[in-house]
Write a protein that holds these residues in place. Sequence first.
Motif, PDB file in Angstrom:
ATOM      1  N   TYR A  38       0.832  -1.203   0.000  1.00 58.07           N
ATOM      2  CA  TYR A  38       0.000   0.000   0.000  1.00 58.07           C
ATOM      3  C   TYR A  38       0.870   1.258   0.000  1.00 58.07           C
ATOM      4  O   TYR A  38       0.543   2.251  -0.668  1.00 58.07           O
ATOM      5  N   VAL A  39       1.970   1.233   0.753  1.00 56.74           N
ATOM      6  CA  VAL A  39       2.843   2.413   0.831  1.00 56.74           C
ATOM      7  C   VAL A  39       3.543   2.639  -0.503  1.00 56.74           C
ATOM      8  O   VAL A  39       3.655   3.781  -0.967  1.00 56.74           O
ATOM      9  N   VAL A  40       3.998   1.574  -1.141  1.00 61.33           N
ATOM     10  CA  VAL A  40       4.612   1.699  -2.464  1.00 61.33           C
ATOM     11  C   VAL A  40       3.591   2.223  -3.472  1.00 61.33           C
ATOM     12  O   VAL A  40       3.895   3.101  -4.298  1.00 61.33           O
ATOM     13  N   GLU A  41       2.360   1.727  -3.414  1.00 63.48           N
ATOM     14  CA  GLU A  41       1.311   2.211  -4.322  1.00 63.48           C
ATOM     15  C   GLU A  41       1.041   3.696  -4.105  1.00 63.48           C
ATOM     16  O   GLU A  41       0.795   4.442  -5.069  1.00 63.48           O
ATOM     17  N   GLU A  50      11.399   5.668  -8.485  1.00 61.40           N
ATOM     18  CA  GLU A  50      12.451   4.874  -7.849  1.00 61.40           C
ATOM     19  C   GLU A  50      12.145   4.755  -6.363  1.00 61.40           C
ATOM     20  O   GLU A  50      12.030   5.759  -5.662  1.00 61.40           O
ATOM     21  N   ILE A  51      11.987   3.513  -5.887  1.00 51.95           N
ATOM     22  CA  ILE A  51      11.735   3.231  -4.485  1.00 51.95           C
ATOM     23  C   ILE A  51      13.016   2.651  -3.889  1.00 51.95           C
ATOM     24  O   ILE A  51      13.505   1.616  -4.350  1.00 51.95           O
ATOM     25  N   GLU A  87      -2.528  -9.851 -11.122  1.00 50.98           N
ATOM     26  CA  GLU A  87      -2.243  -9.198  -9.839  1.00 50.98           C
ATOM     27  C   GLU A  87      -0.778  -9.355  -9.463  1.00 50.98           C
ATOM     28  O   GLU A  87      -0.125  -8.402  -9.028  1.00 50.98           O
ATOM     29  N   VAL A  88      -0.255 -10.557  -9.622  1.00 45.02           N
ATOM     30  CA  VAL A  88       1.132 -10.823  -9.251  1.00 45.02           C
ATOM     31  C   VAL A  88       2.095 -10.029 -10.130  1.00 45.02           C
ATOM     32  O   VAL A  88       3.095  -9.483  -9.649  1.00 45.02           O
ATOM     33  N   ARG A  89       1.778  -9.939 -11.419  1.00 44.80           N
ATOM     34  CA  ARG A  89       2.674  -9.246 -12.346  1.00 44.80           C
ATOM     35  C   ARG A  89       2.616  -7.727 -12.191  1.00 44.80           C
ATOM     36  O   ARG A  89       3.559  -7.032 -12.589  1.00 44.80           O
ATOM     37  N   ASN A  90       1.530  -7.210 -11.641  1.00 47.40           N
ATOM     38  CA  ASN A  90       1.351  -5.759 -11.562  1.00 47.40           C
ATOM     39  C   ASN A  90       1.543  -5.196 -10.163  1.00 47.40           C
ATOM     40  O   ASN A  90       1.065  -4.105  -9.863  1.00 47.40           O
ATOM     41  N   ILE A  91       2.228  -5.935  -9.295  1.00 57.47           N
ATOM     42  CA  ILE A  91       2.511  -5.403  -7.962  1.00 57.47           C
ATOM     43  C   ILE A  91       3.298  -4.104  -8.079  1.00 57.47           C
ATOM     44  O   ILE A  91       3.044  -3.138  -7.355  1.00 57.47           O
TER      45      ILE A  91
END
Length: 296
Positions: A38-41, A50-51, A87-91
């Motif tokens: 959620y924080v990355v989103e 860049e994270i 869903e897995v590919r678009n994290i």
Amino acid sequence: MIRKAVLPVAGLGTRCLPASKAIPKEMITIVDKPVIQYVVEEAVKAGIKEIVLVTHSSKGAIENHFDKHFELETMLEAKGKDDMLEEVRNIVPDDVSIISVRQPEALGLGHAVLCARAVIGDDEPFAVLLPDVLVDDAGLQKNDLAGMIDAYEATGDAQIMVENVPQELVYKYGIVALEGNAPEPGKSAPITGMVEKPRVEEAPSTLSVIGRYLLPGKIFPLLADTPPGAGNEIQLTDAIDALRKQQGVAAFRMQGTTYDCGHQLGYLEATLAYAKRHPKFGQGFNELLHRYASEE
């Protein structure tokens, strides 16, 4: 434009024990996603590309979560589970990079941010997002981090996200002192300092710091020169206070809602809020709420 964000995730999460004994506290789930996602989103929604994860040797699960899992994807594809595969590919979007650096020992939040210096550099502004806090942007046209970025780019002043708290609870938080009146939600105002957990009668305002910062690269040499403070740790607030004496630092008053996921009740409250409107589980969850409410 601000395109980089630092997420300090090296802490051991003792407030979340025993759940965090074997898994990182950031990987505890809110409904169907770990809190760190959620924080990355939130960062990605605000335009971050860049994270930088400031991590620890025990936090490999976080890096694995954002990495490609070839075997899992192959299995989902073979079984025709296309929704799960997507869903897995678009994290993480393809144009967003996840970079990890190590904090070798727990020397405070300021030291954790300083560990990202080699990636960020001293000449570029960046965001800091503490993953203990979820900032919910439900109903907003853009999230509060994007609003902070706008304020930074308009004024050149470093920004600290704050929210209003009840007067009787100010002793629990870091509280900002303002140069003038409190800003309206979605606006920022210059600060004259920060006070950590003041006595109720001595608090300079009721605006608490909630774990979102926009800082110039020049904070790094200040952090490098910051001696250990409270808890014998290098405090980010001490470096920000030094920065304030060189240039403007402002408090950005958020519009959304925060959930403190650093403890169990915060996780439960966040789960309640996110589950009620979840596109897949929301209806069933609300039916559960009504059923249990009727049994009281």
